[in-house]
Design an enzyme around this catalytic site. Structure first.
Site, PDB file in Angstrom:
ATOM      1  N   GLU A  15     -94.703 -68.835  -5.273  1.00 55.83           N
ATOM      2  CA  GLU A  15     -95.859 -69.685  -5.580  1.00 55.83           C
ATOM      3  C   GLU A  15     -95.424 -70.878  -6.441  1.00 55.83           C
ATOM      4  O   GLU A  15     -95.863 -72.014  -6.240  1.00 55.83           O
ATOM      5  CB  GLU A  15     -96.928 -68.887  -6.342  1.00 55.83           C
ATOM      6  CG  GLU A  15     -97.568 -67.757  -5.549  1.00 55.83           C
ATOM      7  CD  GLU A  15     -96.827 -66.424  -5.695  1.00 55.83           C
ATOM      8  OE1 GLU A  15     -95.573 -66.451  -5.793  1.00 55.83           O
ATOM      9  OE2 GLU A  15     -97.483 -65.369  -5.692  1.00 55.83           O
ATOM     10  N   ASP A  70     -56.307 -56.875 -12.475  1.00 60.46           N
ATOM     11  CA  ASP A  70     -56.763 -58.264 -12.287  1.00 60.46           C
ATOM     12  C   ASP A  70     -57.149 -58.951 -13.592  1.00 60.46           C
ATOM     13  O   ASP A  70     -57.283 -60.173 -13.626  1.00 60.46           O
ATOM     14  CB  ASP A  70     -57.976 -58.308 -11.349  1.00 60.46           C
ATOM     15  CG  ASP A  70     -57.672 -57.782  -9.958  1.00 60.46           C
ATOM     16  OD1 ASP A  70     -56.518 -57.367  -9.726  1.00 60.46           O
ATOM     17  OD2 ASP A  70     -58.583 -57.778  -9.114  1.00 60.46           O
ATOM     18  N   GLY A 125     -63.003 -51.772  -7.819  1.00 62.44           N
ATOM     19  CA  GLY A 125     -62.312 -51.824  -6.541  1.00 62.44           C
ATOM     20  C   GLY A 125     -62.823 -50.766  -5.580  1.00 62.44           C
ATOM     21  O   GLY A 125     -63.935 -50.233  -5.704  1.00 62.44           O
TER      22      GLY A 125
END
Ligand SMILES: NC(=O)c1ccc[n+]([C@@H]2O[C@H](COP(=O)([O-])OP(=O)(O)OC[C@H]3O[C@@H](n4cnc5c(N)ncnc54)[C@H](OP(=O)(O)O)[C@@H]3O)[C@@H](O)[C@H]2O)c1
Length: 388
Positions: A56, A202, A301
């Site tokens: 809206e 990582d 992972g």
């Protein structure tokens, strides 16, 4: 209630707009809105992203002054409660909308949205097309009954289905377009989670960083690590930045010394013992829900993804496929040890959509619904599903 052909046409258009919300707003419902003045469509909108303006509000913004005196056609009864954004009923009233027609009722509103509009002198009609938008609303109704977040599994993989090379150093598989999309996805969840082996290999930050990905006023998602034995090293970037962007470490067993070190670094620790010495996923998700997490992005992972799939706690997949081959027997795959042994048992994604992002492809789909133990005994009124 007598709706004419124009009303029905506009309601159908609002439902069609709502379908554009797929994969982006769950566990909020997909909603679309059309503003019409004297037979002319003067504004349109849909709920584009979790945490962003509702349909809206988007439609009102696109109509500008033309919204005054218009009829708003909405695929779902407007919300009257404040979630992440303000109530849509108030936005419609403030814009001077004269009439609101909605396709389906919102069971979590129990008529409050329609009543608020009527109390402000707006003519309200609905549900105008009950049943028509049911398929769209099915997932929202199911998700809103569960005291756990909507869970999106996200990974980037090579053409041969590997999420990293055999020699597990970090690095990116996909190109800039896919990475920008992924950073945008982080901006529209409440929390991002990874397994401890991903933190080790990582050293991710898990923040939404690419320029423009995080809209003004949105805070970074909570960063969550599944780490059974609290093995996360203190030199990891997540820990180093824990005072700026919160980190929650979910462990399976207590270790007072490790906890003290992590907490000193600003990391919050919670222990949820589960089978096999790992974190109990159902309890972990209930904990996150209690902390206000409604939309969770699980970024790997493969071992962590496998647990979510095995437990039937994955709702949606967001998969980037890059045109490179990694090969290698030891290269990790996206979903390990899922418990799926036969083709017949595969988790076949539903309502699949493909999109090209530069050289990469993005595949999105819903995991097939499975009975969720956390839903038992919940009535509609007890739903957590008031929209955010
Ligand atoms: N391309 C991508 O999108 C992407 C994304 C992320 C990671 N990666 C790659 O994936 C590799 C790491 O992934 P991984 O599969 O080896 O490990 P992972 O999923 O990152 O971490 C798994 C670990 O999380 C802990 N854990 C705690 N509770 C768990 C639960 N309920 N279920 C499952 N795990 C739980 C376990 O630690 P304990 O063993 O101590 O119990 C488990 O060994 C790296 O090569 C990384 O580069 C790629």
């Amino acid at each position: 209630m007598a709706l004419d052909a124009l009303d029905l046409d506009r309601l159908k258009r609002a439902i069609a707009l709502a379908s554009k919300s797929a994969f982006a707003v769950e566990p909020n419902p997909p909603v679309g809105c059309v503003l019409d003045r004297e037979g002319a469509r003067v504004g349109e909108g849909w709920h584009v992203a979790w945490g962003g303006p509702h349909a809206e509000v988007q439609a009102l913004a696109s109509a500008g002054d033309a919204a005054r005196g218009a009829t708003a056609y909405v695929s779902l009864e407007p919300c009257s409660r404040r979630g992440k954004t303000g109530p849509c009923t108030e936005a419609l009233i403030a814009a001077g909308v004269r009439r609101v027609v909605y396709a389906s009722s919102d069971p979590t509103e129990a008529g409050a949205g329609a009543a608020r509009l009527a109390a402000a002198g707006v003519a309200v009609e609905g549900p105008g097309l009950p049943g028509e938008g049911d398929e769209l609303l099915r997932r929202w109704l199911a998700a809103s009954a569960r005291p756990r977040p909507w869970t999106v599994l996200k990974w980037a993989m090579s053409a041969d289905g590997r999420i990293g090379p055999a020699l597990g150093e970090g690095g990116t598989i996909t190109g800039l377009g896919a990475r920008a999309f992924a950073h945008g996805a982080r901006a529209h969840v409440d929390a991002v989670a990874v397994g401890v082996r991903t933190v080790a290999s990582d050293d991710p930050l898990l923040t939404s960083r690419l320029a423009g990905a995080l809209p003004d006023g949105r805070s970074q998602p909570l960063r969550v690590v599944f780490d059974s034995a609290m093995r996360t090293l203190l030199d990891r970037r997540l820990v180093a930045t824990a005072r700026e962007v919160p980190v929650l470490l979910l462990a399976a067993r207590e270790d007072a010394e490790r906890r003290r070190d992590l907490e000193r670094g600003g990391v919050e620790v919670a222990v949820h013992p589960g089978t096999g010495g790992r974190v109990d996923l159902a309890r972990a998700l209930a904990d996150l829900h209690q902390r206000g997490i409604r939309r969770l992005l699980v970024e790997g992972g493969g071992i962590l993804h496998g647990s979510f799939v095995r437990a039937g706690l994955a709702d949606q997949a967001m998969v980037f496929v890059a045109p490179l081959v990694l090969g290698g027997r030891g290269a990790p795959s996206a979903v390990e040890d899922s418990g799926i042994q036969r083709l017949a048992d595969a988790a076949r994604l539903e309502e699949v959509r493909w999109r090209r992002l530069g050289e990469d492809l993005l595949l999105q789909g819903y995991f097939p619904p499975r009975p969720d133990p956390s839903e038992e005994g919940l009535s509609v009124s007890a739903r957590s599903g008031a929209r955010s």
